[in-house]
Design a protein around this motif. Structure first.
Motif, PDB file in Angstrom:
ATOM      1  N   PRO A 241      16.394   1.023  -8.531  1.00  0.00           N
ATOM      2  CA  PRO A 241      15.649   1.952  -9.405  1.00  0.00           C
ATOM      3  C   PRO A 241      14.241   1.487  -9.748  1.00  0.00           C
ATOM      4  O   PRO A 241      13.385   2.315 -10.082  1.00  0.00           O
ATOM      5  N   GLU A 242      13.991   0.198  -9.666  1.00  0.00           N
ATOM      6  CA  GLU A 242      12.652  -0.303  -9.996  1.00  0.00           C
ATOM      7  C   GLU A 242      11.677  -0.191  -8.825  1.00  0.00           C
ATOM      8  O   GLU A 242      10.475  -0.482  -8.965  1.00  0.00           O
ATOM      9  N   LEU A 243      12.140   0.270  -7.682  1.00  0.00           N
ATOM     10  CA  LEU A 243      11.298   0.364  -6.487  1.00  0.00           C
ATOM     11  C   LEU A 243      10.181   1.383  -6.679  1.00  0.00           C
ATOM     12  O   LEU A 243      10.393   2.466  -7.228  1.00  0.00           O
ATOM     13  N   GLN A 244       8.987   1.056  -6.223  1.00  0.00           N
ATOM     14  CA  GLN A 244       7.855   1.973  -6.247  1.00  0.00           C
ATOM     15  C   GLN A 244       7.705   2.634  -4.874  1.00  0.00           C
ATOM     16  O   GLN A 244       7.949   2.002  -3.845  1.00  0.00           O
ATOM     17  N   LEU A 245       7.300   3.907  -4.884  1.00  0.00           N
ATOM     18  CA  LEU A 245       6.972   4.598  -3.641  1.00  0.00           C
ATOM     19  C   LEU A 245       5.456   4.602  -3.476  1.00  0.00           C
ATOM     20  O   LEU A 245       4.721   4.640  -4.461  1.00  0.00           O
ATOM     21  N   TYR A 246       5.007   4.598  -2.215  1.00  0.00           N
ATOM     22  CA  TYR A 246       3.570   4.458  -1.969  1.00  0.00           C
ATOM     23  C   TYR A 246       3.084   5.476  -0.945  1.00  0.00           C
ATOM     24  O   TYR A 246       3.732   5.705   0.085  1.00  0.00           O
ATOM     25  N   SER A 247       1.929   6.072  -1.225  1.00  0.00           N
ATOM     26  CA  SER A 247       1.216   6.804  -0.189  1.00  0.00           C
ATOM     27  C   SER A 247       0.799   5.816   0.891  1.00  0.00           C
ATOM     28  O   SER A 247       0.899   4.596   0.698  1.00  0.00           O
ATOM     29  N   THR A 248       0.296   6.307   1.998  1.00  0.00           N
ATOM     30  CA  THR A 248      -0.099   5.370   3.056  1.00  0.00           C
ATOM     31  C   THR A 248      -1.224   4.449   2.593  1.00  0.00           C
ATOM     32  O   THR A 248      -1.202   3.249   2.878  1.00  0.00           O
ATOM     33  N   GLU A 249      -2.187   4.969   1.849  1.00  0.00           N
ATOM     34  CA  GLU A 249      -3.237   4.090   1.327  1.00  0.00           C
ATOM     35  C   GLU A 249      -2.670   3.144   0.267  1.00  0.00           C
ATOM     36  O   GLU A 249      -3.077   1.986   0.172  1.00  0.00           O
ATOM     37  N   GLY A 250      -1.712   3.646  -0.505  1.00  0.00           N
ATOM     38  CA  GLY A 250      -1.060   2.788  -1.481  1.00  0.00           C
ATOM     39  C   GLY A 250      -0.330   1.631  -0.829  1.00  0.00           C
ATOM     40  O   GLY A 250      -0.254   0.528  -1.389  1.00  0.00           O
ATOM     41  N   MET A 251       0.203   1.861   0.363  1.00  0.00           N
ATOM     42  CA  MET A 251       0.874   0.784   1.095  1.00  0.00           C
ATOM     43  C   MET A 251      -0.095  -0.360   1.412  1.00  0.00           C
ATOM     44  O   MET A 251       0.263  -1.537   1.327  1.00  0.00           O
ATOM     45  N   ILE A 252      -1.313  -0.006   1.760  1.00  0.00           N
ATOM     46  CA  ILE A 252      -2.305  -1.037   2.079  1.00  0.00           C
ATOM     47  C   ILE A 252      -2.635  -1.856   0.836  1.00  0.00           C
ATOM     48  O   ILE A 252      -2.667  -3.092   0.873  1.00  0.00           O
ATOM     49  N   HIS A 253      -2.870  -1.183  -0.277  1.00  0.00           N
ATOM     50  CA  HIS A 253      -3.179  -1.897  -1.514  1.00  0.00           C
ATOM     51  C   HIS A 253      -2.025  -2.799  -1.927  1.00  0.00           C
ATOM     52  O   HIS A 253      -2.233  -3.941  -2.345  1.00  0.00           O
ATOM     53  N   ARG A 254      -0.792  -2.295  -1.801  1.00  0.00           N
ATOM     54  CA  ARG A 254       0.363  -3.096  -2.185  1.00  0.00           C
ATOM     55  C   ARG A 254       0.537  -4.300  -1.255  1.00  0.00           C
ATOM     56  O   ARG A 254       0.818  -5.412  -1.731  1.00  0.00           O
ATOM     57  N   ALA A 255       0.358  -4.103   0.032  1.00  0.00           N
ATOM     58  CA  ALA A 255       0.520  -5.210   0.975  1.00  0.00           C
ATOM     59  C   ALA A 255      -0.490  -6.318   0.717  1.00  0.00           C
ATOM     60  O   ALA A 255      -0.172  -7.506   0.842  1.00  0.00           O
ATOM     61  N   LYS A 256      -1.704  -5.936   0.330  1.00  0.00           N
ATOM     62  CA  LYS A 256      -2.731  -6.939   0.025  1.00  0.00           C
ATOM     63  C   LYS A 256      -2.399  -7.705  -1.254  1.00  0.00           C
ATOM     64  O   LYS A 256      -2.619  -8.907  -1.346  1.00  0.00           O
ATOM     65  N   ALA A 257      -1.867  -6.993  -2.244  1.00  0.00           N
ATOM     66  CA  ALA A 257      -1.652  -7.601  -3.559  1.00  0.00           C
ATOM     67  C   ALA A 257      -0.334  -8.358  -3.655  1.00  0.00           C
ATOM     68  O   ALA A 257      -0.203  -9.284  -4.459  1.00  0.00           O
TER      69      ALA A 257
END
Length: 336
Positions: A241-257
């Motif tokens: 339940p704590e999982l976040q969903l990401y747009s494709t650009e959001g995936m890039i920001h998350r992968a970097k951080a």
């Protein structure tokens, strides 16, 4: 009367055939280096810009001036000073570029590059809902045709759908179309009750929870990057339940951080190419090799070159449809 001996049967030997070369539709395999050189030359001669979606082939992403999601590419199309826009994507994306740039030549290298999600909703369907809900607001995913946008109040992408819906006045009926999985994500995030159109992307809908779980078992230390269009998202969220969903650009920001070094990418396979390019020091694993959009993959270096040579196929939008469709797109861009 006596039986006579059977006559010997001589085998029939066909005559040697002479190939009819004029019947063979053979093409010389293109030389990739020459294609790239031709595209670079033509890009300058035509004052053209090539913009490519994250789901495009690796070689197409590599030669593009801009690579991004629907929102990012809409913004690039809105501000470009090029005379020609080559859209390496699908038809509704090229239409959006044409809506934002009526004075420019917008090319889609293969007109067969459509969208299964966009095909699930019609302008008449939207008109019927509005007739039943006077004063209601229509929020449509940018993955829709120009005539559907023309019937809409707001457009959204997966990256800003939550933000747009949060900005709407309370107590007003809202139709969210056409992606039911993105709508479920927006409802979870905003708590807003909405009527939801029953549409889905065939690629994202086919990604099963079992696909995700199989990759998690194979890569237990990998972090999940799940797109909200995925049909598996609700069940995965039920388990995490704590999982976040990401747009494709959001995936890039998350992968970097993120401190994680490996990621399971739960969307169309082309996104792995973009992530590997932008975050080269980490590992990205596609959730499934079959999560591949055949429409996106119709764009090739060869038909990009041909489009620049011929300035065809061109995508245009009738002026009356364009004027109406521009309003919800501009509202989307103004909100973020």
């Amino acid at each position: 009367m006596t039986d006579s001996a059977p006559e010997a049967v001589n085998p029939v030997v066909p005559r040697p055939q002479t190939p009819h070369r004029d019947l063979l539709q053979l093409e010389v395999l293109p030389d990739e280096a020459q294609l790239r050189a031709d595209i670079e030359r033509l890009r300058k001669e035509r004052n053209a810009v090539i913009i490519a979606h994250n789901y495009q082939r690796p070689e197409v992403q590599e030669i593009a001036d801009f690579v991004g999601d629907s929102l990012g590419l809409s913004r690039q199309a809105a501000k470009t000073d090029a005379d020609v826009i080559v859209f390496a994507g699908v038809h509704f994306m090229a239409e959006t570029a044409a809506i934002l740039n009526p004075e420019k030549t917008v090319l889609l290298p293969d007109l067969r590059a459509g969208c299964s999600l966009a095909d699930t909703v019609t302008a008449q369907g939207i008109r019927d809902w509005k007739a039943q809900n006077p004063g209601g607001l229509v929020v449509t995913y940018v993955n829709t045709t120009a005539d559907v946008k023309a019937e809409s109040d707001y457009c959204v992408t997966s990256g800003n759908a939550v933000q747009v819906v949060q900005s709407l006045p309370e107590g007003v009926p809202v139709l969210f179309a056409p992606d039911r999985f993105l709508a479920a994500h927006v409802i979870r995030e905003t708590g807003r009750a909405m009527d939801v159109w029953d549409g889905a992307c065939h690629v994202h809908e086919a990604i099963r929870p079992e696909d995700v779980q199989g990759q998690q078992a194979a890569y237990p230390d990998a972090e999940l990057l799940i797109h909200p269009e995925c049909g598996c998202s609700s069940r995965i969220l039920g388990a995490i339940p704590e999982l976040q969903l990401y747009s494709t650009e959001g995936m890039i920001h998350r992968a970097k951080a993120s401190p994680a070094q490996a990621f399971i990418v739960v969307t169309e396979t082309g996104m792995v190419t973009r992530l590997e390019h932008d975050v080269p020091d980490k590992t990205f694993i596609p959730v499934s090799r079959t999560a591949c959009c055949e429409y996106m993959k119709m764009i090739t270096l060869e038909n990009i070159r041909d489009a620049l040579v011929n300035l065809e196929p061109r995508v245009t939008v009738p002026a009356d449809i364009r004027a109406l469709a521009l309003k919800p797109i501009e509202r989307m861009l103004a909100i973020g």
